[in-house]
Design a protein around this motif. Structure first.
Motif, mmCIF file in Angstrom:
data_model
loop_
_atom_site.group_PDB
_atom_site.id
_atom_site.type_symbol
_atom_site.label_atom_id
_atom_site.label_comp_id
_atom_site.label_asym_id
_atom_site.label_seq_id
_atom_site.Cartn_x
_atom_site.Cartn_y
_atom_site.Cartn_z
ATOM 1 N N ALA A 1 0.748 -1.321 -0.057
ATOM 2 C CA ALA A 1 0.093 -0.191 0.000
ATOM 3 C C ALA A 1 0.874 1.308 -0.043
ATOM 4 C CB ALA A 1 -0.973 0.006 1.243
ATOM 5 N N GLU A 2 2.208 1.151 0.578
ATOM 6 C CA GLU A 2 2.788 2.317 0.738
ATOM 7 C C GLU A 2 4.297 2.142 0.112
ATOM 8 O OE1 GLU A 2 3.752 5.147 4.463
ATOM 9 O OE2 GLU A 2 3.198 3.080 4.736
ATOM 10 N N HIS A 3 4.921 1.068 0.462
ATOM 11 C CA HIS A 3 6.375 0.954 0.488
ATOM 12 C C HIS A 3 7.144 0.324 -1.005
ATOM 13 C CE1 HIS A 3 6.914 1.054 5.105
ATOM 14 N NE2 HIS A 3 6.713 2.146 4.594
ATOM 15 N N GLY A 4 5.964 0.254 -1.851
ATOM 16 C CA GLY A 4 6.540 -0.112 -3.374
ATOM 17 C C GLY A 4 6.425 -1.861 -3.316
ATOM 18 N N VAL A 5 7.157 -2.165 -4.255
ATOM 19 C CA VAL A 5 7.399 -3.575 -4.427
ATOM 20 C C VAL A 5 8.869 -4.217 -4.544
ATOM 21 C CG1 VAL A 5 7.063 -5.593 -6.102
ATOM 22 C CG2 VAL A 5 5.257 -3.814 -5.672
ATOM 23 N N GLY A 6 9.752 -3.662 -5.453
ATOM 24 C CA GLY A 6 11.091 -3.928 -5.570
ATOM 25 C C GLY A 6 11.317 -5.298 -5.486
ATOM 26 N N LYS A 7 12.547 -5.809 -5.121
ATOM 27 C CA LYS A 7 12.914 -7.298 -5.395
ATOM 28 C C LYS A 7 12.274 -8.020 -4.056
ATOM 29 C CE LYS A 7 17.726 -6.374 -7.090
ATOM 30 N NZ LYS A 7 17.655 -4.886 -7.099
ATOM 31 N N THR A 8 12.188 -7.327 -2.789
ATOM 32 C CA THR A 8 11.621 -8.266 -1.901
ATOM 33 C C THR A 8 10.224 -8.750 -1.946
ATOM 34 O OG1 THR A 8 11.166 -6.422 -0.404
ATOM 35 C CG2 THR A 8 13.360 -7.377 -0.310
ATOM 36 N N LYS A 9 9.345 -7.880 -2.734
ATOM 37 C CA LYS A 9 7.821 -8.315 -2.784
ATOM 38 C C LYS A 9 7.532 -8.455 -4.253
ATOM 39 C CE LYS A 9 6.969 -5.459 0.999
ATOM 40 N NZ LYS A 9 6.401 -4.009 1.351
ATOM 41 N N ARG A 10 8.377 -8.771 -5.236
ATOM 42 C CA ARG A 10 7.984 -9.068 -6.723
ATOM 43 C C ARG A 10 7.290 -10.232 -6.630
ATOM 44 N NH1 ARG A 10 14.057 -9.423 -9.272
ATOM 45 N NH2 ARG A 10 14.395 -11.586 -8.834
ATOM 46 N N GLU A 11 7.829 -11.293 -5.980
ATOM 47 C CA GLU A 11 6.928 -12.622 -6.128
ATOM 48 C C GLU A 11 5.588 -12.634 -5.578
ATOM 49 O OE1 GLU A 11 8.118 -15.692 -2.768
ATOM 50 O OE2 GLU A 11 9.761 -14.050 -2.163
ATOM 51 N N TYR A 12 5.345 -11.417 -4.967
ATOM 52 C CA TYR A 12 3.923 -11.419 -4.479
ATOM 53 C C TYR A 12 3.084 -10.955 -5.571
ATOM 54 C CZ TYR A 12 6.337 -11.817 -0.086
ATOM 55 O OH TYR A 12 6.894 -12.326 0.958
#
Length: 221
Positions: free
Chosen positions: A170-181
């Motif tokens: 909702a706020e912190h973006g995706v990037g490497k750590t959340k791209r799998e989601y």
């Protein structure tokens, strides 16, 4: 501003202020701008809301001047700072979520968090923007085994949030750590469509390479 601190967040704050009630399970921090002359009316509305929800007025703190207001804001910022200190001491990466869900589904999501932690017994801290149905859930593993278990727990939170119509970030973006989601939220087809848009604007894929979109996804797009 409308913020939530769970019991573990309050435990961190007690290090800074011993006056926080020992038996408190949670706290709500709110901040509202007011126009001159409306102070008593707005304060009365908040007091009614507090009383109607059986909150102890003795444990309700009100900032009466700018200095006291700044002190409350310092509390809010002390929590993530303290979490980062814990991470440095333990030398294990924290895992955190940034999930927001529709208002009607928020309490179901909060119950899912609490039921999971009650069952799994994981060290955690929950705080953040309760007024936007969006809290930050931080998991603080102390071993490789706990880290692997925390990853599975975060994945379960992501799937639950998406199933309720929420967003993975909702706020912190995706990037490497959340791209799998992203694929959980949009499906593989949706992720590929986004990757194609990136390639249309960045045909050589040199901007943020391997960040939100993996090299494999960019190759397939």
């Amino acid at each position: 501003s409308l913020e939530y601190f769970d019991t573990n967040a309050l435990g961190l704050l007690r290090i800074k202020n011993k006056n926080i009630p020992a038996g408190a399970d949670a706290a709500i921090f709110f901040e509202q701008e007011i126009s001159e002359g409306l102070e008593d009316e707005i304060l009365g509305e908040w007091l009614k809301l507090i009383s109607d929800n059986n909150v102890s007025l003795d444990n309700t703190w009100v900032a009466m001047n700018e200095k006291e207001a700044d002190g409350f804001n310092e509390f809010r910022h002390y929590i993530p700072e303290s979490i980062n200190d814990i991470v440095r001491r333990r030398s294990f990466q924290k895992l955190s979520t940034d999930i927001a869900v529709p208002g009607k589904k928020f309490w179901e999501m909060m119950k899912f968090y609490k039921d999971t932690f009650r069952r799994e017994k994981m060290d955690h801290i929950i705080f953040g923007h309760i007024g936007e149905c969006h809290v930050h859930v931080n998991l603080l593993p102390q071993s490789e085994k706990e880290f692997k278990a925390a990853r599975e727990t975060v994945l379960s939170f992501i799937k639950k949030g998406v199933s309720l119509g929420g967003t993975i970030s909702a706020e912190h973006g995706v990037g490497k750590t959340k791209r799998e989601y992203l694929e959980i939220m949009y499906g593989k087809r949706g992720v590929l469509e986004m990757a194609r848009i990136k390639k249309a604007l960045d045909p050589n894929c040199i901007l943020g390479l391997d960040n939100i979109f993996s090299k494999e996804i960019l190759r397939l797009a």
